[in-house]
Design a protein around this motif. Structure first.
Motif, PDB file in Angstrom:
ATOM      1  N   CYS A  38      40.238  59.370  23.166  1.00 34.07           N
ATOM      2  CA  CYS A  38      38.877  59.017  22.545  1.00 34.07           C
ATOM      3  C   CYS A  38      37.989  60.236  22.573  1.00 34.07           C
ATOM      4  N   ASP A  39      37.851  60.825  24.001  1.00 34.75           N
ATOM      5  CA  ASP A  39      36.989  61.648  24.404  1.00 34.75           C
ATOM      6  C   ASP A  39      37.431  62.937  23.411  1.00 34.75           C
ATOM      7  N   ASN A  40      38.639  63.237  23.242  1.00 32.28           N
ATOM      8  CA  ASN A  40      39.093  64.402  22.373  1.00 32.28           C
ATOM      9  C   ASN A  40      38.639  64.135  20.770  1.00 32.28           C
ATOM     10  N   VAL A  45      34.977  65.668  16.427  1.00 32.05           N
ATOM     11  CA  VAL A  45      33.645  65.416  15.534  1.00 32.05           C
ATOM     12  C   VAL A  45      32.725  66.679  15.921  1.00 32.05           C
ATOM     13  N   ARG A  46      32.422  66.782  17.272  1.00 31.75           N
ATOM     14  CA  ARG A  46      31.205  67.799  17.608  1.00 31.75           C
ATOM     15  C   ARG A  46      31.735  69.306  16.540  1.00 31.75           C
ATOM     16  N   LYS A  70      37.262  65.119   8.437  1.00 29.03           N
ATOM     17  CA  LYS A  70      38.426  65.524   8.867  1.00 29.03           C
ATOM     18  C   LYS A  70      38.709  66.620   9.730  1.00 29.03           C
ATOM     19  N   ALA A  71      39.780  66.497  10.581  1.00 27.59           N
ATOM     20  CA  ALA A  71      39.793  67.717  11.259  1.00 27.59           C
ATOM     21  C   ALA A  71      40.561  68.739  10.620  1.00 27.59           C
ATOM     22  N   ALA A 100      25.597  64.980  15.520  1.00 31.22           N
ATOM     23  CA  ALA A 100      26.851  65.374  16.270  1.00 31.22           C
ATOM     24  C   ALA A 100      26.979  66.134  17.494  1.00 31.22           C
ATOM     25  N   PRO A 101      26.687  67.492  17.271  1.00 32.97           N
ATOM     26  CA  PRO A 101      26.509  68.422  17.991  1.00 32.97           C
ATOM     27  C   PRO A 101      25.892  68.301  19.420  1.00 32.97           C
ATOM     28  N   GLU A 102      24.956  67.667  19.717  1.00 35.00           N
ATOM     29  CA  GLU A 102      24.206  67.703  20.766  1.00 35.00           C
ATOM     30  C   GLU A 102      24.014  65.831  21.265  1.00 35.00           C
ATOM     31  N   ALA A 103      24.575  65.236  20.722  1.00 30.64           N
ATOM     32  CA  ALA A 103      24.760  63.620  20.970  1.00 30.64           C
ATOM     33  C   ALA A 103      25.284  63.425  22.308  1.00 30.64           C
ATOM     34  N   ALA A 104      24.380  62.606  22.901  1.00 27.31           N
ATOM     35  CA  ALA A 104      24.982  62.209  24.061  1.00 27.31           C
ATOM     36  C   ALA A 104      26.039  61.161  24.118  1.00 27.31           C
TER      37      ALA A 104
END
Length: 109
Positions: A38-40, A45-46, A70-71, A100-104
């Motif tokens: 899930c972390d991956n 997404v980031r 999509k990846a 997405a890039p900076e989301a906690a």
């Protein structure tokens, strides 16, 4: 600022939602068997959220626009809600790109 929320579903698998600063879900994940996976997914997404080519714009059977993120390997890493218009869907994509890039990350699993 937006945030990723991690939770466990009824079957014990991990999922995440990306929420905008107003609390609205803008992207939801598939189910992952482990928290590490899930972390991956969040990391993916980031990484992929900034490339417009990674967004697959679709129309549901009822005519509602939605998108998949999509990846680089073509695998879907997140799905949007159904939108009322193409313009609303494009705003959703813009929101993912912004948040997405900076989301906690909030782990509720």
């Amino acid at each position: 600022m937006g945030k990723f929320e991690i939770k466990k579903d009824k079957s014990g698998q991990f999922r995440f939602n990306l929420k905008a600063s107003n609390g609205q879900i803008i992207l939801g994940s598939e189910a992952y068997t482990t928290k590490a996976a899930c972390d991956n997914g969040i990391a993916s997404v980031r990484k992929n959220s900034q490339e417009d080519a990674r967004y697959e714009r679709n129309t549901a059977k009822d005519g509602s626009p939605y998108f998949n993120l999509k990846a680089s390997n073509g695998q879907v890493i997140g799905k949007s809600e159904m939108y009322s218009s193409t313009a609303a869907m494009e705003n959703g994509i813009a929101s993912v790109k912004k948040n997405a890039p900076e989301a906690a990350i909030e782990d509720n699993s």
